[in-house]
Design an enzyme around this catalytic site. Structure first.
Site, mmCIF file in Angstrom:
data_model
loop_
_atom_site.group_PDB
_atom_site.id
_atom_site.type_symbol
_atom_site.label_atom_id
_atom_site.label_comp_id
_atom_site.label_asym_id
_atom_site.label_seq_id
_atom_site.Cartn_x
_atom_site.Cartn_y
_atom_site.Cartn_z
ATOM 1 N N ALA A 252 52.416 40.023 34.667
ATOM 2 C CA ALA A 252 53.127 38.761 34.405
ATOM 3 C C ALA A 252 52.398 37.611 35.095
ATOM 4 C CB ALA A 252 54.575 38.871 34.877
ATOM 5 N N GLY A 253 51.083 37.650 35.036
ATOM 6 C CA GLY A 253 50.274 36.586 35.637
ATOM 7 C C GLY A 253 50.078 35.448 34.661
ATOM 8 N N ARG B 96 37.945 39.411 39.844
ATOM 9 C CA ARG B 96 36.912 39.547 40.885
ATOM 10 C C ARG B 96 37.000 38.378 41.863
ATOM 11 N NH1 ARG B 96 30.913 40.586 38.866
ATOM 12 N NH2 ARG B 96 29.825 40.089 40.764
ATOM 13 N N HIS C 56 32.397 42.914 25.767
ATOM 14 C CA HIS C 56 32.841 41.600 26.255
ATOM 15 C C HIS C 56 32.109 41.335 27.556
ATOM 16 C CE1 HIS C 56 35.397 38.203 26.935
ATOM 17 N NE2 HIS C 56 35.932 38.711 28.012
HETATM 18 O O1 TXD Z 1 38.802 38.411 26.816
HETATM 19 C C1 TXD Z 1 39.348 39.036 27.696
HETATM 20 N N1 TXD Z 1 39.602 40.324 27.537
HETATM 21 C C2 TXD Z 1 39.738 38.377 28.954
HETATM 22 C C3 TXD Z 1 40.089 39.197 30.066
HETATM 23 C C4 TXD Z 1 39.792 36.960 29.067
HETATM 24 C C5 TXD Z 1 40.289 36.379 30.201
HETATM 25 C C6 TXD Z 1 40.766 37.142 31.340
HETATM 26 N N2 TXD Z 1 40.570 38.547 31.218
HETATM 27 C C7 TXD Z 1 41.156 39.459 32.198
HETATM 28 O O2 TXD Z 1 42.561 39.529 31.989
HETATM 29 C C8 TXD Z 1 41.040 39.071 33.655
HETATM 30 O O3 TXD Z 1 39.764 39.375 34.146
HETATM 31 C C9 TXD Z 1 42.125 39.943 34.259
HETATM 32 O O4 TXD Z 1 41.633 41.275 34.437
HETATM 33 C C10 TXD Z 1 43.212 39.982 33.183
HETATM 34 C C11 TXD Z 1 44.441 39.184 33.499
HETATM 35 O O5 TXD Z 1 44.129 37.835 33.678
HETATM 36 P P1 TXD Z 1 45.224 36.815 34.292
HETATM 37 O O6 TXD Z 1 44.589 35.477 34.320
HETATM 38 O O7 TXD Z 1 46.537 36.958 33.630
HETATM 39 O O8 TXD Z 1 45.323 37.381 35.771
HETATM 40 P P2 TXD Z 1 46.481 37.190 36.862
HETATM 41 O O9 TXD Z 1 47.129 35.864 36.687
HETATM 42 O O10 TXD Z 1 45.871 37.551 38.157
HETATM 43 O O11 TXD Z 1 47.561 38.300 36.435
HETATM 44 C C12 TXD Z 1 47.390 39.655 36.656
HETATM 45 C C13 TXD Z 1 48.754 40.228 36.974
HETATM 46 C C14 TXD Z 1 49.321 39.739 38.308
HETATM 47 O O12 TXD Z 1 50.594 39.159 38.108
HETATM 48 C C15 TXD Z 1 49.431 41.028 39.137
HETATM 49 O O13 TXD Z 1 50.549 41.040 40.018
HETATM 50 C C16 TXD Z 1 49.575 42.064 38.058
HETATM 51 O O14 TXD Z 1 48.655 41.652 37.050
HETATM 52 N N3 TXD Z 1 49.281 43.429 38.482
HETATM 53 C C17 TXD Z 1 49.948 44.488 37.973
HETATM 54 N N4 TXD Z 1 50.906 44.557 37.049
HETATM 55 C C18 TXD Z 1 51.393 45.788 36.749
HETATM 56 N N5 TXD Z 1 50.941 46.925 37.317
HETATM 57 C C19 TXD Z 1 49.964 46.893 38.256
HETATM 58 N N6 TXD Z 1 49.519 48.019 38.808
HETATM 59 C C20 TXD Z 1 49.423 45.623 38.618
HETATM 60 N N7 TXD Z 1 48.458 45.235 39.494
HETATM 61 C C21 TXD Z 1 48.383 43.887 39.392
#
Ligand code: TXD
Length: 319
Positions: free
Chosen positions: A11-12, A83, A176
């Site tokens: 839910a980020g 990262r 990607h």
């Molecule tokens: O084209 C693409 N595929 C992408 C990928 C384009 C842009 C971003 N991309 C990737 O998406 C980025 O490198 C990240 O790996 C993801 C998610 O990006 P976002 O910007 O939404 O990241 P956030 O805001 O950090 O949200 C990640 C959420 C955060 O709320 C954490 O608490 C949660 O993931 N989180 C979890 N949720 C459930 N279960 C577990 N284990 C967990 N660990 C962290």
């Protein structure tokens, strides 16, 4: 007909935007899941309060319990960490691989019939791992990257030719990352190939080459500007297009990381290719003819994905 159910794992930034878009488009009821307590609940409440203004009918809830994703029709996974400075690519791989394991087991136990779209990076390796951990059939789980990368390519081309984005069609294939393959021969403006537009003197090969390069670095360009995170509006929009194609059986052809069984000479790997999406999930992998140059570039991209899978297997011996 009962409303569809869409679960968003993570839910980020992207997760919240996905929930907003899904509700605005009335794709179904939305469940936001995260390991952080309060965040999915808070976002769900905030988003629910858009409903009276936008007049959408969608129930939006937040949870920290996988049981609440039961019966989901679509699940979109953004869970993980991005990262941070000082963290190697392998460190990131190790952390997000663990997250995929937890998510995969949660899906397996609660929503094994869902269509799953993975967004978490490094995308091609994470969708492969999520498939392994969830045990889902390959046609029901894909990775989102190609729609976003193509959207970036289209946006830059529309700007260059000063035309509406509505008339631009592009395809970006492969993994990607820096090795993605924007395919010029299938990139057109109202059906006119970019190479013809260059021949007409409307742009130059140098300018198009620079656009291809900018597309490949499209994610990094936004990270460098935002400093505290990565792109989220266009990634969420792209995944919603894929979810909608599935939910509404649209038979759309969109680029996505799909499981290949010999197509393009690639076997047992998730890589970005054109996919026909409908109610069956991945209904067909479309094998287009590629130039020798595009084939060579695709191979480089495939090799980069394979390297990541070797690293994943090194980290988790169950894979
Ligand atoms: O084209 C693409 N595929 C992408 C990928 C384009 C842009 C971003 N991309 C990737 O998406 C980025 O490198 C990240 O790996 C993801 C998610 O990006 P976002 O910007 O939404 O990241 P956030 O805001 O950090 O949200 C990640 C959420 C955060 O709320 C954490 O608490 C949660 O993931 N989180 C979890 N949720 C459930 N279960 C577990 N284990 C967990 N660990 C962290």
């Amino acid at each position: 007909m009962a409303r569809k159910k869409i679960a968003l794992i993570g839910a980020g930034n992207i997760g919240g935007t996905l929930a907003h878009l899904a509700a605005l488009k009335e794709l179904g009821d939305v469940v936001l899941f995260d390991v952080v307590e309060g965040v999915p609940q808070g976002k769900a409440l905030d988003l629910s309060q858009c409903g009276p203004v936008e007049r959408f009918d969608a129930k939006i809830t937040g949870t920290n319990d996988y049981a609440d994703i039961q019966g989901s029709d679509v699940i979109i996974v953004t869970a993980g960490v991005a990262r941070k400075p000082g963290m190697s690519r392998d460190d990131l791989l190790g952390i997000n691989l663990k997250v995929m394991k937890a998510v995969g087991e949660g899906i397996k136990a609660n929503a094994p019939d869902a269509f799953v779209i993975c967004i978490t990076n490094p995308l091609d390796a994470m969708v492969w791992a999520l498939r392994e951990f969830s045990g889902l059939p390959h046609q029901k789980i894909v990775g989102m990257a190609g729609v976003l990368d193509s959207a970036r390519f289209s946006h830059f081309l529309a700007d260059e030719f000063n035309v509406s984005v509505k008339d631009v069609n592009t395809f970006v294939l492969g993994g990607h990352g820096d090795t993605m393959v924007p395919v010029l021969e299938y990139s057109t403006i109202s059906g006119i190939p970019v190479s013809d537009l260059i021949a007409m003197g409307l742009s130059t090969q140098e300018k198009i080459d620079a656009i291809v390069k900018r597309t490949r670095g499209g994610g990094g360009e936004i990270v460098a500007l935002l400093k505290t995170g990565s792109a989220f509006y266009a990634p969420a929009t792209s995944a919603i297009a894929m979810a909608e194609a599935y939910l509404r059986d649209q038979k759309r052809i969109l680029p996505a990381a799909a499981y290949l069984t010999g197509q393009y000479g690639i076997d047992d790997l998730y890589v970005g290719v054109p996919v026909l999406f409908g109610a069956g999930g991945v209904e067909k992998i479309i094998e287009v003819r590629l130039s020798d140059e595009a084939k060579g570039n695709l191979q480089v991209s495939v090799d980069a994905v394979k390297e990541l899978l070797v690293a994943c297997k090194g980290i988790d011996s169950s894979l």
